[in-house]
Write a protein that holds these residues in place. Sequence first.
Motif, mmCIF file in Angstrom:
data_model
loop_
_atom_site.group_PDB
_atom_site.id
_atom_site.type_symbol
_atom_site.label_atom_id
_atom_site.label_comp_id
_atom_site.label_asym_id
_atom_site.label_seq_id
_atom_site.Cartn_x
_atom_site.Cartn_y
_atom_site.Cartn_z
ATOM 1 N N VAL A 34 -34.169 24.722 70.072
ATOM 2 C CA VAL A 34 -34.630 25.976 69.462
ATOM 3 C C VAL A 34 -35.040 25.749 68.012
ATOM 4 O O VAL A 34 -36.029 26.334 67.537
ATOM 5 C CB VAL A 34 -33.528 27.045 69.553
ATOM 6 C CG1 VAL A 34 -33.992 28.343 68.894
ATOM 7 C CG2 VAL A 34 -33.159 27.303 71.009
ATOM 8 N N MET A 35 -34.302 24.898 67.297
ATOM 9 C CA MET A 35 -34.639 24.622 65.904
ATOM 10 C C MET A 35 -36.023 23.991 65.784
ATOM 11 O O MET A 35 -36.820 24.354 64.914
ATOM 12 C CB MET A 35 -33.579 23.718 65.276
ATOM 13 C CG MET A 35 -32.254 24.406 65.006
ATOM 14 S SD MET A 35 -31.026 23.279 64.286
ATOM 15 C CE MET A 35 -31.841 22.842 62.748
ATOM 16 N N VAL A 36 -36.318 23.028 66.664
ATOM 17 C CA VAL A 36 -37.628 22.371 66.629
ATOM 18 C C VAL A 36 -38.728 23.374 66.947
ATOM 19 O O VAL A 36 -39.770 23.434 66.264
ATOM 20 C CB VAL A 36 -37.669 21.189 67.617
ATOM 21 C CG1 VAL A 36 -39.103 20.697 67.807
ATOM 22 C CG2 VAL A 36 -36.806 20.051 67.106
ATOM 23 N N ASP A 37 -38.522 24.168 67.997
ATOM 24 C CA ASP A 37 -39.508 25.179 68.351
ATOM 25 C C ASP A 37 -39.748 26.136 67.180
ATOM 26 O O ASP A 37 -40.892 26.489 66.877
ATOM 27 C CB ASP A 37 -39.037 25.977 69.563
ATOM 28 C CG ASP A 37 -39.063 25.160 70.847
ATOM 29 O OD1 ASP A 37 -39.405 23.969 70.767
ATOM 30 O OD2 ASP A 37 -38.733 25.705 71.908
ATOM 31 N N SER A 38 -38.663 26.545 66.522
ATOM 32 C CA SER A 38 -38.779 27.485 65.397
ATOM 33 C C SER A 38 -39.542 26.864 64.241
ATOM 34 O O SER A 38 -40.371 27.523 63.601
ATOM 35 C CB SER A 38 -37.382 27.913 64.931
ATOM 36 O OG SER A 38 -36.683 28.576 65.964
ATOM 37 N N ALA A 39 -39.258 25.596 63.948
ATOM 38 C CA ALA A 39 -39.923 24.927 62.832
ATOM 39 C C ALA A 39 -41.421 24.795 63.080
ATOM 40 O O ALA A 39 -42.239 24.974 62.165
ATOM 41 C CB ALA A 39 -39.304 23.548 62.610
ATOM 42 N N ILE A 40 -41.798 24.492 64.324
ATOM 43 C CA ILE A 40 -43.223 24.303 64.637
ATOM 44 C C ILE A 40 -43.944 25.647 64.708
ATOM 45 O O ILE A 40 -45.022 25.830 64.126
ATOM 46 C CB ILE A 40 -43.367 23.533 65.966
ATOM 47 C CG1 ILE A 40 -42.870 22.093 65.781
ATOM 48 C CG2 ILE A 40 -44.818 23.540 66.445
ATOM 49 C CD1 ILE A 40 -42.833 21.273 67.050
ATOM 50 N N VAL A 41 -43.345 26.608 65.405
ATOM 51 C CA VAL A 41 -43.985 27.918 65.558
ATOM 52 C C VAL A 41 -43.992 28.685 64.243
ATOM 53 O O VAL A 41 -44.909 29.480 63.977
ATOM 54 C CB VAL A 41 -43.265 28.739 66.655
ATOM 55 C CG1 VAL A 41 -43.767 30.179 66.682
ATOM 56 C CG2 VAL A 41 -43.463 28.080 68.007
ATOM 57 N N GLY A 42 -43.004 28.448 63.386
ATOM 58 C CA GLY A 42 -42.919 29.156 62.116
ATOM 59 C C GLY A 42 -44.151 29.001 61.260
ATOM 60 O O GLY A 42 -44.509 29.898 60.480
ATOM 61 N N HIS A 43 -44.857 27.870 61.403
ATOM 62 C CA HIS A 43 -46.071 27.638 60.607
ATOM 63 C C HIS A 43 -47.280 28.388 61.166
ATOM 64 O O HIS A 43 -48.332 28.409 60.526
ATOM 65 C CB HIS A 43 -46.368 26.139 60.538
ATOM 66 C CG HIS A 43 -45.354 25.366 59.735
ATOM 67 N ND1 HIS A 43 -45.291 25.419 58.366
ATOM 68 C CD2 HIS A 43 -44.352 24.545 60.119
ATOM 69 C CE1 HIS A 43 -44.306 24.649 57.928
ATOM 70 N NE2 HIS A 43 -43.713 24.113 58.979
#
Length: 446
Positions: A37-46
């Motif tokens: 979830v952290m990786v998904d959040s970091a990528i989608v956050g941009h």
Amino acid sequence: MPQASATGKPSARHHDREIISLALPAFGALVAEPLFVMVDSAIVGHLGTPQLAGLGIAAALLLTAVNVFVFLAYATTAAVARRVGAGDLRSAIRQGVDGIWLALLLGAVLLALALPAAPALVVLFGASDTAAPYAVTYLRISALGIPPMLVVLAATGVLRGLQDTRTPLYVAIGGFTANAVLNAGLVYGAGLGIAGSAWGTVIAQCAMAAAYLAVVVRGARRHGASLRPDATGIRACAQAGAPLLIRTLSLRAILMIATAVATRLGDADVAAHQVVLTLWSLLAFALDAIAIAGQAIIGRYLGAEDVAGAKAACRRMVLWGIWSGVVLGLLVALARPLLLPLFTSDPAVHDLLLPALLVVAVVQPVSGVVFVLDGVLMGAGDGPYLAWAMLATLAVFAPIALAVPALGGGLTALWWVMGLMMGVRLLTLGLRTRSGNWLVPGAVRA
């Protein structure tokens, strides 16, 4: 060869080595889950705030749906470990195969419900008009990963029961790496946006399930175990898992009530509560690793009809739980001032966090024992008692927690009630362990 004491029984050092060899890889595999979830959040956050908000809503719904069925891992671990202890590897793997078929059936049902219900669920969750379309998109695509996610849970239980926690660690590392690469490539390289993140996660989850199935199939062929679905075996797995499902739902209700109470206290309180709950969950992963070792070890000893060995292993794991809790508590207490800037710069939230985190630190030794005893009783297949014990804990916790705002209490008071909840769990689990009624030997718990 196991190191034996003068009485010929396994020594404390042998138990320690066994606990470490199972708990450390289990911890690594547990930590990999939130990293997805952290990786998904970091990528989608941009991509933008609406996309990130949509991901957060959809991920919360998916994780809740999947985590409710964590009994697929716990019940399978206990059942397989008993048969391993009895020396019947063929039946052990057959039991695991039944658990995997149950996971596939449950996954298919959840998928059939999630696809048409996605828009309604997102609205029910309170998504804004700008975030809702992204949440629906992510939820509908990611729902395709529910069946493989449940298969991963059940297959993880099989391998844990076989006393193998290293393979789940390797699969988790591979899945995490694939998820990160696929997300970056599909979101930005292919220009799919939030849909690319969802597809990347689904592909990684399917690959993890395939890796687990390959290991289980290889073991089944080696020991002559059937891979066909067996209605009786699947039904037995469901019956064994039902009490653990009740236990998990009761625990989820406790956490939801705590968040609802924090919300009523104010914005700063709920923000601080989220930080404390995040840290609490991270600490739980470390303690749960010992509990997982307990499930596998206790199940094996009872399957071998070695009641004395199960008692000795339980005592040793309780010591591990106490000292792990003490160490984690000290770390939290000492690191409190350093942790605050990592989460927020709001002074009001800082003022709420300091005392609440101190409560978390104080409660950790109790939590350590609770997690261990929970794992011991799961390994013994004592699911019905665990269900009743958690329902009793919920009955004690709910009225006291809901009374916190009315009595003028704040976030610290709420977390003292959380500490009380752990105390009630310690009492119920401790009394059961001391009674010895959980020590039922044999390949199958009568």
